[in-house]
Design an enzyme around this catalytic site. Sequence first.
Site, PDB file in Angstrom:
ATOM      1  N   ASP A   1     -20.841  31.944 -13.579  1.00 51.47           N
ATOM      2  CA  ASP A   1     -19.612  32.737 -13.455  1.00 51.47           C
ATOM      3  C   ASP A   1     -18.358  31.852 -13.489  1.00 51.47           C
ATOM      4  O   ASP A   1     -17.675  31.687 -12.485  1.00 51.47           O
ATOM      5  CB  ASP A   1     -19.678  33.536 -12.148  1.00 51.47           C
ATOM      6  CG  ASP A   1     -18.617  34.628 -12.078  1.00 51.47           C
ATOM      7  OD1 ASP A   1     -17.666  34.603 -12.885  1.00 51.47           O
ATOM      8  OD2 ASP A   1     -18.731  35.497 -11.194  1.00 51.47           O
TER       9      ASP A   1
ATOM     10  N   SER B   1     -12.918  34.087  -4.776  1.00 53.40           N
ATOM     11  CA  SER B   1     -13.535  33.915  -6.080  1.00 53.40           C
ATOM     12  C   SER B   1     -12.789  32.843  -6.831  1.00 53.40           C
ATOM     13  O   SER B   1     -11.557  32.856  -6.881  1.00 53.40           O
ATOM     14  CB  SER B   1     -13.472  35.207  -6.873  1.00 53.40           C
ATOM     15  OG  SER B   1     -14.599  35.955  -6.605  1.00 53.40           O
TER      16      SER B   1
ATOM     17  N   HIS C   1     -15.387  36.245 -13.868  1.00 49.93           N
ATOM     18  CA  HIS C   1     -14.908  37.583 -13.503  1.00 49.93           C
ATOM     19  C   HIS C   1     -13.421  37.581 -13.121  1.00 49.93           C
ATOM     20  O   HIS C   1     -12.799  38.629 -13.096  1.00 49.93           O
ATOM     21  CB  HIS C   1     -15.795  38.237 -12.434  1.00 49.93           C
ATOM     22  CG  HIS C   1     -15.607  37.743 -11.031  1.00 49.93           C
ATOM     23  ND1 HIS C   1     -16.412  36.787 -10.461  1.00 49.93           N
ATOM     24  CD2 HIS C   1     -14.720  38.089 -10.077  1.00 49.93           C
ATOM     25  CE1 HIS C   1     -16.018  36.563  -9.225  1.00 49.93           C
ATOM     26  NE2 HIS C   1     -14.992  37.342  -8.949  1.00 49.93           N
TER      27      HIS C   1
HETATM   28  N1  ARG Z   1     -18.985  40.206  -6.161  1.00 50.48           N
HETATM   29  C1  ARG Z   1     -18.062  39.288  -6.741  1.00 50.48           C
HETATM   30  C2  ARG Z   1     -16.654  39.570  -6.234  1.00 50.48           C
HETATM   31  O1  ARG Z   1     -16.480  40.287  -5.315  1.00 50.48           O
HETATM   32  C3  ARG Z   1     -18.160  39.288  -8.216  1.00 50.48           C
HETATM   33  C4  ARG Z   1     -17.628  40.489  -8.908  1.00 50.48           C
HETATM   34  C5  ARG Z   1     -17.662  40.455 -10.399  1.00 50.48           C
HETATM   35  N2  ARG Z   1     -18.969  40.643 -10.963  1.00 50.48           N
HETATM   36  C6  ARG Z   1     -19.512  41.858 -11.250  1.00 50.48           C
HETATM   37  N3  ARG Z   1     -20.717  41.905 -11.730  1.00 50.48           N
HETATM   38  N4  ARG Z   1     -18.878  42.961 -11.050  1.00 50.48           N
HETATM   39  O2  ARG Z   1     -15.640  39.530  -6.865  1.00 50.48           O
HETATM   40  N1  GLU Z   2     -16.323  37.866  -5.890  1.00 54.96           N
HETATM   41  C1  GLU Z   2     -15.357  37.797  -4.839  1.00 54.96           C
HETATM   42  C2  GLU Z   2     -13.923  37.627  -5.335  1.00 54.96           C
HETATM   43  O1  GLU Z   2     -13.561  38.093  -6.378  1.00 54.96           O
HETATM   44  C3  GLU Z   2     -15.758  36.728  -3.918  1.00 54.96           C
HETATM   45  C4  GLU Z   2     -16.890  37.217  -3.197  1.00 54.96           C
HETATM   46  C5  GLU Z   2     -16.518  37.658  -1.837  1.00 54.96           C
HETATM   47  O2  GLU Z   2     -15.975  38.741  -1.642  1.00 54.96           O
HETATM   48  O3  GLU Z   2     -16.811  36.836  -0.977  1.00 54.96           O
HETATM   49  O4  GLU Z   2     -13.074  37.114  -4.659  1.00 54.96           O
END
Ligand code: ARG
Ligand code: GLU
Length: 726
Positions: free
Chosen positions: A222, A653, A86
Amino acid sequence: MKLRTIIVIIVSLFSYRIVFCGEGMWLPILLKSLNEKEMKSMGMKISADDIYNINKGSLKDAIVQFGGGCTSEIISNQSLLLTNHHCGYGYIQSNTTLEHNYLRDGFWAQVRSEEIPCPGLTATLIVSMEDVTSKILQGVDKSWDENKRRNKVDENTEKLKLVLPKLKDQDVLIRSFYNGNQYFAFIIEVFKDVRFVGAPPESIGKFGSDTDNWVWPRHTGDFSLFRIYANKDNRPAEYSKDNKPYTPKHFLPVSMSGVETGDFTMVFGFPGRTTEYLTEEASRQQIEVLNPVRISLRDKTLKILDKHMRADERTKIQYAAKYAGIANAWKKWIGENLGMKTTNGLEKKHRADEEFKKRVNANPAYSDYKNLVQDLDFLYRRLEPFAKSREFYAETFNRNIDLVNFYQLQKRLMDTYEGRGEATFNAKKNDALINIEGYFKNFNSAIDQEIFAALLEQFHKEMNPAFVFNYLKDELKKYNNNYMAFTKDLYASSSMTNKDSLAAMLSLDYKAWMDKVKADKLWIFYDELNYYLANDITKMCGDLEDQIADLKRKHMAALMEVMPEKKFYPDANSTLRVTYGKVEGYHPRDGVQYLAQTTLDGVMEKYIPGDYEFDVPKKLQLLYKNKDYGIYGEDGKMPLAFIGSNHTTGGNSGSPAIDGQGNLIGLNFDRVWEGTMSDINYDPSICRNIMVDARYILFIIDKFAGAPWLVKEMQLVYPKKKKSKK
Ligand code: ARG
Ligand code: GLU
């Protein structure tokens, strides 16, 4: 007396044992004094010196800020760079077409020459950091208001930047910590030639997509791979086909030993922003006022997008990144509110405020701090209606639609003319004309209009009328509050939302262009909106937030003074931090206990043929069926992801999860939903970060993608003797 001493010893021993709770994002330079002992007691074998050292290669030399918002790490001596799928998404998407669908099919460069340049992508390494507080605060008087203080701090910062020793191709970054009580300078190296090397198909790299996002148990691979290139002297340089892979000072070996519950873990990266020291009132505003506004408007956007993306493959490609971005924060806010509720987070904040007040009241030396919390609360309450409106405006007219981009393009040009003259203006206008495709590539006017009309309706119905700008009120009256009719006219009557008419507009000379822009309905709309926002909402917010910033700085300093027994870590600010914890599961709600690890079995349990979130590639199914896991499986299973009590946030991330010996064991990519409130209130019971198991990454590269040469480039290590298992 004796008995008291014994009790004190027992209590402190006991509290030492329970003190570790995973909380904290620590500065690498301070690990030795603050954390090393605890880290060692938890199983770390290396020393703080091996993590951060400016005289020899250390772990920090392998940790790279990826673009502006993610982390990545170097995993080979040729600077193979590992980050999340991502995080690489935008670059994968921009190289994707209906013919070469890298999102759907994945991509693996077979040879170096196939690695794809990514204009605009940077990889930033930290050379060193140093405390510069006294220099930055030189001449600053305690009595000054925030504005005056900020000007002096900025002035000192600019001066210091000029004199800090660094090489010509290095940069300096100066950041404030502990709400402005401390300052650090970072010498950084920014590499601008970063190339895309490989990524699995979305059905692996984004498996579970938005349904599984923020959720445990998780089965997403990921990850994506890039490479840093440098000039012939191994220094940062702009893209050139003559550049060579950068030879790093350090890279992370990859552990093949896997993890078990209880193992020490640390996560090293660039967490973006947290606000851990808010008072109860400020936290309440976040949870009860601001989050609900954001969530409810995004509910609408996401429903509309989902409907169109499911119906049409081209729309899906066009809107994939936008959808993911909007959904990501939306779901996080929902989780944040849920977690605050289930852990009585506000109650905890209340107790913290009370404890502070109690200590302050008990000691005459602290008399200056007496009203801090009360004054902060007062300001937050004054801020509330303005802050709420600001969120309403931002969600309705900025964050969820593309329309605003067309206005902003013209606004930037106008600023260019005013600031830099006609020649630069003409050059920029020409650039925009050349890049005009970019504005329309992922823009579907009908969808944008549907979202705009829906948000506008909610905005108009729920906003306090005193905060709605007059122009909009009048316009809507003309349209009898027919939101769609107003929207349609707005889009249709503007020359900016159509490729040909925008091109024609950008071909005019300054005078004619200006006349055309100023008469454009879209321009007028946003101009009125921004004028109102700047003078009424943002200005009020800014004034109050300045006063809040001043008190927050004092509050932070006071907290540290009146609670000397507590170790305080600074809030995240996109600077390099270490957080550590253990591999551990959790108990999210009554009757449910989550294990700490998942395997490929779970992918097959979730498999829905043809589904846009849960489809599984044929090849992966086959590998699973034959249990063909190569050297990467364990006891007949293919480990996939694990969770731990490392305190992470957005920006982490792509951060490496590292074992006690300094090897890569996983790749951080998410947190569990119930624990996303860790940004305001870390709670060890449910706050967990989610990591892909390093072995799954290798398995996908080697067995699934058939790109073993990439694994060969890495250094695989076996730090743990395999326990014989039946
Ligand atoms: N929750 C993770 C972050 O904050 C992954 C986000 C990307 N994945 C998604 N399905 N949108 O970045
Ligand atoms: N998916 C998040 C990022 O892009 C990390 C997850 C979080 O927020 O801890 O940094």
